[in-house]
Design a protein around this motif. Structure first.
Motif, mmCIF file in Angstrom:
data_model
loop_
_atom_site.group_PDB
_atom_site.id
_atom_site.type_symbol
_atom_site.label_atom_id
_atom_site.label_comp_id
_atom_site.label_asym_id
_atom_site.label_seq_id
_atom_site.Cartn_x
_atom_site.Cartn_y
_atom_site.Cartn_z
ATOM 1 N N VAL A 404 37.350 -20.800 11.220
ATOM 2 C CA VAL A 404 37.333 -21.784 10.143
ATOM 3 C C VAL A 404 38.301 -22.923 10.461
ATOM 4 O O VAL A 404 39.423 -22.685 10.892
ATOM 5 C CB VAL A 404 37.774 -21.096 8.834
ATOM 6 N N ASP A 405 37.850 -24.165 10.277
ATOM 7 C CA ASP A 405 38.750 -25.331 10.316
ATOM 8 C C ASP A 405 38.644 -26.013 8.967
ATOM 9 O O ASP A 405 37.563 -26.455 8.584
ATOM 10 C CB ASP A 405 38.307 -26.357 11.369
ATOM 11 N N PRO A 414 43.657 -30.022 10.687
ATOM 12 C CA PRO A 414 43.044 -28.936 9.935
ATOM 13 C C PRO A 414 43.829 -27.638 10.068
ATOM 14 O O PRO A 414 44.518 -27.425 11.051
ATOM 15 C CB PRO A 414 41.675 -28.761 10.598
ATOM 16 N N THR A 416 43.490 -23.908 10.905
ATOM 17 C CA THR A 416 42.492 -23.201 11.699
ATOM 18 C C THR A 416 42.792 -21.718 11.719
ATOM 19 O O THR A 416 43.929 -21.322 11.989
ATOM 20 C CB THR A 416 42.501 -23.725 13.145
ATOM 21 N N PHE B 401 37.279 -31.445 4.558
ATOM 22 C CA PHE B 401 36.153 -30.842 5.280
ATOM 23 C C PHE B 401 36.461 -29.390 5.580
ATOM 24 O O PHE B 401 37.623 -28.951 5.561
ATOM 25 C CB PHE B 401 35.736 -31.640 6.515
ATOM 26 N N VAL B 403 34.782 -26.346 8.235
ATOM 27 C CA VAL B 403 33.786 -26.021 9.262
ATOM 28 C C VAL B 403 33.899 -24.558 9.615
ATOM 29 O O VAL B 403 34.998 -24.042 9.817
ATOM 30 C CB VAL B 403 34.027 -26.809 10.573
ATOM 31 N N VAL B 404 32.756 -23.917 9.703
ATOM 32 C CA VAL B 404 32.739 -22.494 10.018
ATOM 33 C C VAL B 404 31.869 -22.244 11.246
ATOM 34 O O VAL B 404 30.779 -22.797 11.362
ATOM 35 C CB VAL B 404 32.141 -21.733 8.808
ATOM 36 N N ASP B 405 32.362 -21.433 12.187
ATOM 37 C CA ASP B 405 31.525 -20.936 13.291
ATOM 38 C C ASP B 405 31.557 -19.423 13.210
ATOM 39 O O ASP B 405 32.613 -18.808 13.303
ATOM 40 C CB ASP B 405 32.112 -21.337 14.647
ATOM 41 N N ASN B 505 43.898 -30.489 17.843
ATOM 42 C CA ASN B 505 42.721 -29.759 17.399
ATOM 43 C C ASN B 505 41.483 -30.567 17.755
ATOM 44 O O ASN B 505 41.331 -31.711 17.323
ATOM 45 C CB ASN B 505 42.836 -29.563 15.884
ATOM 46 N N GLU B 508 39.592 -31.977 14.766
ATOM 47 C CA GLU B 508 40.269 -33.123 14.170
ATOM 48 C C GLU B 508 40.072 -34.374 15.024
ATOM 49 O O GLU B 508 39.806 -35.464 14.519
ATOM 50 C CB GLU B 508 41.757 -32.801 14.023
#
Lengths: 531, 531
Positions: A404-405, A414, A416, B401, B403-405, B505, B508
């Motif tokens: 997750v960021d 972010p 992380t 924001f 973000v997920v992986d 990052n 970022e």
């Protein structure tokens, strides 16, 4: 044996390269490295030009050099000043180097247009500056800026500029091809003319590479009587760069039988080249002559088969004389010889007719067409080899990761976090870690999960992380959905190794490279334990 | 005006470069590009050597070329076969090109060691092969492999090899410095000797760059009577590469007054160089002479000030003659002149004493020390300029924001999802998108949020995405926590622009570049609307 002095201007002319940006600490480290290499003169900067250079000279006074003589560089005094009043000349003296290099205009166009002064006055600037400095330092070198263009346009004036410097006491007259536009035969003709006009002067050459002839021009100049070559490591410099000393030096030593840094030091050339490109934060040029990674790398099947009989067939010098090495490459142009050679290099003796070899060759070509490049990731190749040999590794099995960021503020990085689930010999480990970026977080989470079982993983340090977008895919899918190749260089107290991953997704590509890296470490530790 | 033919072997010798990997489609596109450039001969491959090359020749029969003659390359027939039985010669004929190039051994060592045959037999292979082919195609060219080394070691034998080819009907004898170890004056002496021995033969030069002299050697060979130069675009090739045609051609045309591809075509040189490096998926070499991005880039304050008076002061040719352009760089070595020039180039007239200039200079140096490099991201610089001028952009404000992986299976790519919250002129938009990677997902989510307000954003396409790890930080913090610089190239129907982001990052850093890219687009659209 005739001796040619090498004058390095990486820290001054080299630093004018578009992509170069050296701190004071960087410059000090480079200066010491050049000293170790046996360079005769190190032109360290222009103290009068900017505060960074001046700071460097203040710092460097505290350092001693075994062999090299440090020089400070600057221009002739300003036309409206006397030498004693000139800030630049005073800055040069304040640098307290034993050698000063002064550049002066020898092309009439530059005197009248760039400086806006009468031609006679320009000659006075040269004489005055050099005379003034000669009384105050051990050695003053004169760089005749734009000499070859100057000689083409107004030969008498160009020679007058040289004579002014010579008579004022300059120890050496350096003929500069500042615009880099001079062809090799023109250099030869000009140097011959200068030697006739000034038979007792000691000459040098300072070439630029705008016509891709700087090295050839430097060699030709020496052949015609110059006894100093100025250039930079790796050819760094403004526009197309200066004469590349990493090519000049071995050409002079190995092909012309001249003494420069000495053959013992010559073996340090490749490592010096790499060290300096790393400090400069510049990707080394693989095809660079003598010291480049590809310089003795053989790809075509025919070349490989010939060099295995006699290296002289496709190598112009012995790579080790400059500290480089022969390499045989794997690629889709590889033949069985390449695979056998590579496997042997890694310690595996395969028979020519072993079906594994065909299997490997097929696997290799297929993966390479997807973007994998095993020629740069030996450790990943070795893992592929192990799998082809029917002995895949089984230290842990992947189950899940989640990264997750989250960025909540305009000017913050972010937050992380990564979680990883792996099965280690039947035991499921579920770990979490933060990181400075997604890959760092995943790497830390994975290692947390494994270190309990494999404590030696704590010795491992990630050394480098390279990302390359394989723009083959850009045309198909658009910029941010291209294939990405990640290379990770890892090290422990025994060795360094490079692993690779390829994917559309940069996290996935990094994960592959990290997993290969960990597996490789565990495999090597096991090997060491069984020996 | 004397004419020199240019023979391009990018698709054959060039393809032996370590880092090069061309598909059949790549080669076809390159061949057409070379034809447009006015190249006389395109050596397209070795049909007898591998299936990829053979497939290419089958394909290329369906294509027509305006100007260039395609050649197929191969070796002399095998010693134990007759020409008619030889698979390689037959493959050459099956390629149906109008020209065939045969290479044969002219260095006795290669005949005896690499081939393992008597010296006389080698001469027969040369005669037989060429004689056989001359009866079946329009033109046969002979590449005397390792000629210069061969001549050094056994001059009589090397000349015999040439004579055998000449008498058998070869249209041209190409002297190859296959190992790349020959110095320029040695090339001159050897060519003169060959011209004496074979005064009516048409000679060519095929140089390699292992001593960094391939271009100089090619030019010198022409000066001594060669009328063909073989090389590759951008100097690609095995080990250190072949003679770089992008340097050879302008040197011959602009400095020696010889006709090669013609001055109209010369203006296409830079774009051809870029096109081919892009197809080859290789980063262009910035310092490459004539066509490189840095070839006419000026950084030092003194150089900039001089070229603004007269470009000839620091440029050896007019950049536009080869399709390149002058550039003035911003950097910590920049002076006010650089900022004023850059601003003017972007359409902003700043006065020399405008306090904005000092502000910008300080901002620039500070950001550059962190890793930003504005010289490659003009659009990001323009946004910095706007902010310094007191007119920052206000199209949207970032809020959040996420973000997920998530990777759940061994062999699958992660599932990637991004959510973005932005405030667009008081209205809060909260959007989500999936993507092929985290940056792609963020980019899509952001655009979803903005397209309702700014419909023209749908015209925008991300063209390229470059990541560079700034290894200055590697030494401090370890591999995966280094500073990363991301460059994004975006385009719409009007223009292309590059923006940049720097962070520890990678997400970022990419986000910064994407935001700048969107802001730049919206700003330019507004400008177009007001005109």
């Amino acid at each position: 044996m005739k001796k040619i002095t090498i004058y390095d201007t990486t820290l001054r002319d080299g630093a004018q390269a578009e992509e170069l940006n050296l701190t004071t600490e960087d410059k000090i480290r480079i200066a010491h490295k050049l000293d170790e290499l046996g360079i005769h003169y190190i032109e360290a900067g222009w103290p009068g030009s900017n505060p960074t250079d001046k700071k460097f000279f203040d710092e460097i006074k505290k350092h001693t050099f075994e062999f090299a003589r440090l020089t400070a560089f600057g221009s002739t005094h300003l036309a409206k000043k006397t030498p004693a009043q000139d800030a630049n000349l005073n800055a040069l003296l304040a640098a307290e180097t034993s050698v000063i290099t002064i550049f002066g205009k020898s092309w009439d166009l530059h005197a009248t247009t760039a400086l806006g002064i009468p031609l006679e006055r320009n000659l006075e600037l040269i004489s005055n500056s050099i005379d003034y400095l000669c009384q105050r330092v051990d050695e003053v070198i004169f760089d005749a800026e734009h000499f070859f263009d100057g000689y083409k346009n107004n030969p008498e004036y160009a020679l007058k500029a040289l004579k002014a410097a010579y008579q004022a006491g300059a120890s050496r007259l350096i003929l500069c091809d500042t615009n880099g536009g001079t062809l090799t035969h023109e250099v030869a003709a000009t140097i011959s003319a200068v030697r006739k006009a000034l038979p007792n002067a000691s000459l040098g050459i300072h070439a630029h590479n705008d016509s891709e002839m700087a090295v050839a021009n430097s060699i030709e100049a020496v052949r015609l009587g110059a006894c100093q070559v100025q250039g930079t490591i790796n050819g760094y410099g403004e526009r197309c760069g200066n004469a590349n000393l990493c090519s000049v030096i071995p050409n002079l030593e190995l092909k012309m039988g001249l003494e420069t840094i000495g053959q013992g030091n010559l073996e340090r050339l490749t490592s010096t080249s790499h060290y300096i490109s790393e400090i400069a934060n510049l990707r080394p040029f693989m095809r660079q002559p003598f010291v480049g990674a590809s310089a003795f790398a053989h790809k075509g099947g025919i070349h490989v088969s010939a060099i295995l009989k006699d290296a002289k067939t496709y190598e112009h010098i012995i790579p080790e004389t400059v500290g480089n090495e022969q390499r045989v490459l794997l690629s889709d142009q590889a033949g069985k010889s390449n695979i056998l050679f590579k496997a042997r290099e890694l310690g595996y003796e395969l028979g020519k007719n072993d079906p594994t070899v065909d299997l490997l060759l097929r696997e290799l070509k297929q993966k390479e067409s997807m973007g994998y490049e095993y020629s740069v990731a030996d450790a990943s190749f070795e893992l592929v080899l192990l799998e082809a040999l029917g002995t895949p590794l089984n230290y842990f099995r992947f189950q899940n990761f989640f990264v997750v960021d989250a960025k909540r503020e305009e000017d913050a990085e972010p937050f992380t976090e990564a979680t990883v689930i792996v099965d280690v010999k039947g035991q499921v480990e579920h770990t979490a870690a933060t990181g400075m970026g997604p890959v760092n977080a995943l790497d830390r989470a994975l290692r947390k999960g494994l270190e309990r079982f494999y404590p030696k993983l704590s010795e491992v340090k990630l050394l480098d992380f390279k990302v390359r977008v394989l723009s083959g895919a850009v045309r198909d899918t658009g910029g941010t959905a291209s294939f990405v190749r990640v290379l990770i260089e890892t090290g422990d107290k025994h060795e360094r190794w490079t692993t690779m991953g390829v994917s559309h997704n940069i996290i996935e590509a990094s994960w592959q490279a990290v997993v290969d890296s960990v597996n490789y470490k565990l495999f090597k530790d096991d090997l060491r334990d069984t020996l």
